[in-house]
Design an enzyme around this catalytic site. Structure first.
Site: not given
Ligand SMILES: Cc1ncc(C[n+]2csc(CCOP(=O)(O)OP(=O)(O)O)c2C)c(N)n1
Ligand SMILES: [Mg+2]
Length: 693
Positions: A31, A161, A190, A265, A429, A491
């Site tokens: 990335h 994310g 971003n 990304h 939780e 439950h």
């Molecule tokens: C729980 C989870 N769901 C999905 C992903 C797959 N995934 C990795 S990075 C990403 C997007 C993250 O976006 P952001 O935090 O904005 O990072 P940026 O693209 O800006 O580097 C996704 C969906 C993951 N790593 N973890």
């Molecule tokens: Mg981002």
């Protein structure tokens, strides 16, 4: 700041960027977007802000850094290498390769300076709240006037994310409530995530949301504006009564041809675009892994500063030791993760003549006995203290001392401060589990976390990471089966034991009675290769004459003379049932051996000789009894055996006895199934001409 030093800082930042995109390109995987956009805040943290010593990444009073956006691992490895951690350039060239110290996402234990495994978004931010809690708790416990031996911060870098994930919000809400002023989160905003613009799905007013949680929130309009970032960092540190969020408007893939697009990304830029990016940055060379000497020297300054910072702490710790020798020794002990002598001296023994007792209640008594001798045992439940029986009486409530609620119903009592050992997680939780990992990662405490067994599902992603990281966390799950009765199928756990047993390195223990519960807690305190889940009943169970050791995972509980005709293998509440069935079978002339098997993984780890002595390979007539899905039991009962379990259906709302009866958990049914297995086996052997029918 002179122009020359500003230029040098820019070169340092571009070196961090160039190294990160070279790693990704070299691996042809990874990335590049986040490292290019967030390098300035990374630089600010590692070169100027963090109190860290690259030469000793385990120094107790270091600041913690959590890369919650774990996909930005290339940024972290670049920073660690350049600031002088023991992470050679060759390892960066082996990014994402077999056996390297630079796995695809940061993994705790693999890389010096990586504080926590991240990648599943949201988990890092939630774990950081645990680290910040541990810091405040240990500060309250160990600091004395003029002696601040626990005095550090937790910094997080989170992305869009992370802030979309529920677990981050549970944790942020709790962090605000607890006024964790030592927690600072930088939000790399971003406006882009993996699949496009965040505007497709995420238009929260993050500032107001976090202010609503009780955080101190600032914005930095330009992620490349180091002066603004530094000012915001100072203000965040100064806001001592609240956690801080710094929202940084940055550009994903900064300076690359794909800047500002989701295409940057998670895919390598390509050789030509890497070169173009370096040109756009004005970087001195397009050669892969070229590192300008000036920048390297500047960044390596972290080493001497870090040594001096640790040396300063060590000399202050010596003074502390002189004034408070016992406390200092205690601090060193808890940070080593060593239990105190006599920690288990008061664990109660239960007698078969005692009244029946639920294993949750027995667990509560055992936990109290341990907690009285193990001050580092801290934890709590997700609003289920009265039901899980896990409060440490009189050990105080972990709360901000400044927080004075209008109503303290349900407070455990004792000190109301950060010295309190009872954490009130509220109904959160998932965050509870992730925070527990952060507590364990920080070191100095042994965390436990309690809720109903069904709601372990809400914790599963964090449990999995704790197991991956081999953390010492104890999960206390009560209301462990349809035996909880009237609350009904929502439950009543059915598939949870099987699901948790499937997690590598998680030790699941479902004790049969009060004494096995004591044994289970012993394992939970001493096991050092991953978390332990205790699975306990709501309903009372008879106290058995337990002869085996829970640490072995399974043992012969009841047996007769000679080779048994049938093995009855059970866990938890069904062990007593197996004993009753054994008596019925005896009346029918069949010798049954009852095997209690509280923990599959512990049993499977025993030498073959021991396992064969418990489950003799030549006894093929076997019946397993467990109030859950049969999945997995075939490995113990074999092709000729049977499982009295709950298959393809959920539980039901009714009084315990009624539910148990409808689902076949009666001694008569178990005995009947055993007879069928014995007869079926005899018929098959006869058909093969091996034995007379
Ligand atoms: C729980 C989870 N769901 C999905 C992903 C797959 N995934 C990795 S990075 C990403 C997007 C993250 O976006 P952001 O935090 O904005 O990072 P940026 O693209 O800006 O580097 C996704 C969906 C993951 N790593 N973890
Ligand atoms: Mg981002």
């Amino acid at each position: 700041m002179t122009e020359a030093s500003a230029r040098l800082e820019r070169l340092c930042i571009d070196t961090i960027r160039a190294l990160a995109i070279d790693m990704v390109q070299n691996a042809n995987s990874g990335h590049p977007g986040l490292p290019l956009g967030a390098a300035p805040v990374g630089y600010l943290l590692f070169a100027r802000t963090l109190k860290h010593n690259p030469a000793n990444p385990r120094w107790p009073d270091r600041d913690r850094f959590v890369l919650s956006a774990g996909h930005g691992s290339a940024l972290l490895y670049s920073l660690l290498h350049l600031t002088g951690y023991d992470l050679p350039l060759d390892e960066l060239k082996r990014f994402r390769q077999w056996g390297s110290e630079t796995p695809g996402h940061p993994e705790f234990g693999d890389t010096p300076g990586v504080e926590v495994t991240t990648g599943p978004l949201g988990q890092g931010l939630a774990a950081s709240v645990g680290m910040a809690i541990a810091e405040r708790h240990l500060a309250a416990r160990f600091n004395r006037p003029r002696h601040a031996v626990v005095d550090h911060r937790t910094y997080v870098l989170a992305g869009d994310g992370d802030l979309m994930e529920g677990v981050a919000h549970e944790a942020a809400s709790l962090a605000g409530h607890l006024r964790l002023g030592r927690l600072v989160c930088f939000y790399d905003s971003n406006h882009i995530s993996l699949a496009g613009a965040t505007a497709l799905a995420f238009t929260d007013d993050v500032k107001r949301v976090f202010e609503g949680y009780g955080w101190h929130v600032q914005s930095v309009q330009d992620g490349n504006d180091l002066a603004a970032l530094a000012r915001a960092t100072d203000a965040a540190k100064a806001a001592a009564d609240r956690p801080s969020l710094v929202v940084i408007r940055s550009e994903i893939g900064y300076a690359s041809p794909k800047q500002g697009t989701f295409g940057v990304h998670g895919s390598p830029l390509g050789v030509e675009q890497v070169k173009a990016t370096k040109r756009a940055l004005g970087y001195p060379s397009e050669e892969p892994f070229f590192l300008p000497e000036q920048a390297v020297t500047c960044l390596r300054g972290a080493v001497s500063r870090g040594k001096a910072a640790e040396a300063d702490w060590r000399s202050r710790f010596e003074a502390y030791k002189r004034d408070h020798p016992d406390l200092a020794a205690e601090f060193e002990r808890v940070m080593r993760g060593e239990l105190p002598a006599g920690w288990d001296a008061d664990i109660p023994a239960f007698s078969a003549s005692d009244k029946p007792i639920a294993t949750r209640a027995a667990g509560g008594r055992v936990e109290s006995a341990i907690a009285a001798r193990v001050p580092e045992l801290v934890g709590g439940s997700a609003d289920l203290n009265p039901s899980t029986d896990t409060a440490i009486k009189g050990a105080g409530d972990f709360e901000s001392p400044e927080f004075s609620p209008p109503d303290r119903q349900g407070a455990v009592g004792g000190e109301w401060s950060y010295a309190g050992r009872n954490l009130h997680y509220g109904v959160r939780e998932h965050a509870m589990a992730a925070i527990s990992s952060g507590l364990a990662l920080h070191a100095g405490v042994i965390p436990f976390a309690a809720t109903f067994f069904t709601f372990s599902d809400y914790m599963r992603p964090a449990i999995r990471l704790a197991a991956l990281m081999r953390l010492h966390v104890v999960y206390v799950f009560t209301h462990d089966s349809i035996g909880l009765g009237e609350d009904g199928p929502t439950h009543q756990p059915v598939e949870q034991a099987a699901a948790l047993r499937a997690i590598p390195r998680l030790t699941v223990i479902r004790p049969a009675d009060a004494n096995e519960t004591a044994g289970a807690w012993r394992v939970a305190m001493t096991h050092r290769d991953g978390p332990v889940a205790l699975v306990l009943t709501r309903q009372a169970l008879p106290v058995l004459a337990v002869k085996g050791d829970v640490a072995h995972g399974g043992y012969v509980l009841a047996d007769g003379e000679g080779r048994p005709d049938v093995l009855l293998i059970a866990t938890g509440s069904e062990v007593s049932l197996a004993l009753e069935a054994r008596a019925i079978l005896a009346e029918r002339g069949l010798r049954a051996r009852v095997v209690s098997l509280p923990s599959w993984s512990l049993f499977d780890a025993q030498p073959r000789e021991y396992r064969d002595s418990v489950l003799p390979p030549d006894v093929l007539a076997r019946v397993a009894i467990e109030a859950g899905v049969p999945l997995g039991w075939e490995r113990y009962v074999g092709p000729a055996g049977a499982v009295v379990g709950i298959e393809n259906r959920f539980g039901a709302s009714a009084p315990l006895k009624v539910v148990m009866e409808h689902y076949g958990f009666t001694a008569a049914n178990v005995a009947q199934r055993a007879i069928e297995v014995v007869e079926g086996l005899a018929a098959r052997l006869a058909a093969l001409g091996l034995r007379k029918a």
